[in-house]
Scaffold this active site. Structure first.
Site, PDB file in Angstrom:
ATOM      1  CB  SER A 201      -0.975   0.106   1.414  1.00 56.81           C
ATOM      2  OG  SER A 201      -0.318   0.127   2.253  1.00 56.81           O
ATOM      3  CE  LYS A 202       3.457   1.310   5.075  1.00 56.70           C
ATOM      4  NZ  LYS A 202       2.224   0.481   4.999  1.00 56.70           N
TER       5      LYS A 202
END
Length: 410
Positions: A201-202
């Protein structure tokens, strides 16, 4: 934003979504595919036994952050652990952390046989409060882990001043903060060590992975050794000097990260611009308050765009229900953490297993009011990939909020 007639038929009830656009993540093209394929075809996948793509990416990321060194590892949880051990923590030492963050900011402290000390967050930024940090310092305090939550920089000037006065190490948890800046300096490069995650998700991702950055020669040498089974640079392969493990990433992850890094600055600027625009729009909505950012925030990467929600202005609609409605309208959004970290079973049950945590460590009475309120009633998140949209998308996000508000006031 242009005045638009509100569709009162909420999507959660089967009505038309306000936002129909998809916001894909991760973003990639054939350059990433070709780069990984080249490594696969070479048969040189490992690190450090063959190939140099890992070192190449480490040098690129260090240069991007303005730091002397960077050391990759398997994830952002391990990166915090490497930093803590390198900073010389001992069993029973206290590490100051915020309660409004992901579990590993605190569980990595437990893994190092140290005691997380939770202090409250600032109500305007949801970052750790410098005043609360100073009030919590004891003779056993060894380090502070400020979390740049959502990509918004902590008050690093105040935090570094406190650390210098008390002789403490500062480990920046920058898992959300790739490319963000405080007074023109990249986050992660201000404290003694900066820790990042490359989880899926980063804002910079290879699916999994992590990295630590530092300017300190001794910290670098220890973290490099711990990452590589306790070996030291220049030593023999089967000589092990420190209690490390194999925390190395692969050549495939490294080439993926190198190519994703080329996109990061442009993506960060887009998120920052959209965040500023969304702030302007939401400031006009009764019951919605964007988190504050002052002139020290020279770049916000909006891994999470957070606003404060006042249910009284939405007919008493609970935050959780509002968040469900907003997501149903097509806004990539979430209600955030259900409770502060100290309320997790790990801490309430003191399930520390074999770790050398003193019996006096007790989290049953810990209470951080601002973090409690953020979790229970106030904080709503919009996710980072949505912040890569167009200005028109930001307008639609606001339209969705107004649609819910108009419906609930009827």
């Amino acid at each position: 934003m242009k005045a638009i007639e509100m569709d009162q038929n909420l999507a959660i009830n089967g009505g038309t979504k306000t936002v129909t656009k998809a916001f894909p993540w991760p973003i990639y093209d054939e350059q990433e595919v070709d780069a990984v394929a080249e490594i696969v075809r070479s048969g040189k996948w490992g690190n450090p036994d063959c190939g140099d793509q890992v070192a190449k990416f480490e040098n690129e990321f260090a240069a991007y952050c303005g730091s002397k060194y960077a050391i990759t590892c398997v994830n952002g949880s391990v990166s915090l652990r490497l930093a803590l051990i390198a900073c010389g923590v001992k069993p029973g030492d206290e590490i100051i952390v915020p309660p409004y963050t992901f579990i590993t900011t605190a569980s990595s402290v437990i893994e190092c046989n140290c005691v997380p000390v939770f202090v409250d967050i600032d109500p305007d930024t949801y970052n750790i409060s410098p005043a609360a940090i100073e009030a919590a310092i004891t003779p056993r305090t060894k380090a502070i882990i400020p979390v740049h939550f959502g990509g918004l920089a902590c008050d690093m000037g105040a935090i570094m001043d406190i650390a210098n006065r008390y002789g403490l190490k500062v480990i920046e948890d920058a898992a959300h903060a790739h490319g963000a800046e405080y007074k023109g300096k990249k986050l992660g490069s201000i404290g003694h060590v900066g820790s990042f995650s490359f989880q899926s998700s980063k804002n910079l991702t290879s699916g999994e992975g992590g990295i630590v950055i530092t300017d300190d020669d001794e910290l670098y040498a220890m973290m490099h050794s711990l990452r590589n089974v306790g070996r030291i640079e220049g030593g023999q392969w089967y000589d092990h000097y420190n209690p490390g493990c194999n925390y190395r990433i692969t050549q495939m992850q490294a080439v993926l990260l190198s190519n994703q890094l080329k996109r990061l600055e442009g993506q960060t600027r887009r998120r920052n611009e959209n965040g500023l625009y969304l702030n302007q729009l939401l400031e006009t909505v009764d019951g919605i308050t964007p988190l504050q950012r002052d002139e020290s925030i020279t770049m916000h990467c909006y891994h999470i765009y957070i606003f404060k929600y006042d249910s009284a202005k939405f007919g008493g609609l609970p935050k959780d229900t509002f968040a469900e409605m907003l997501a149903a309208e097509g806004v990539p959004s979430f209600k955030g953490y259900p409770h502060p970290l100290y309320r997790q079973p790990l801490f309430q049950n003191k399930n520390f297993m074999c770790y050398a945590i003193p019996e006096t460590a007790d989290y049953s009475e810990v209470n951080c009011p601002v973090a409690e309120q953020a979790c229970n009633t106030d904080a709503v998140w919009i996710l980072q990939h949505a912040m890569l949209g167009e200005k028109e998308d930001m307008e639609l996000f606001v339209k969705a909020i107004l649609k819910i508000q108009a419906r609930e006031k009827d």
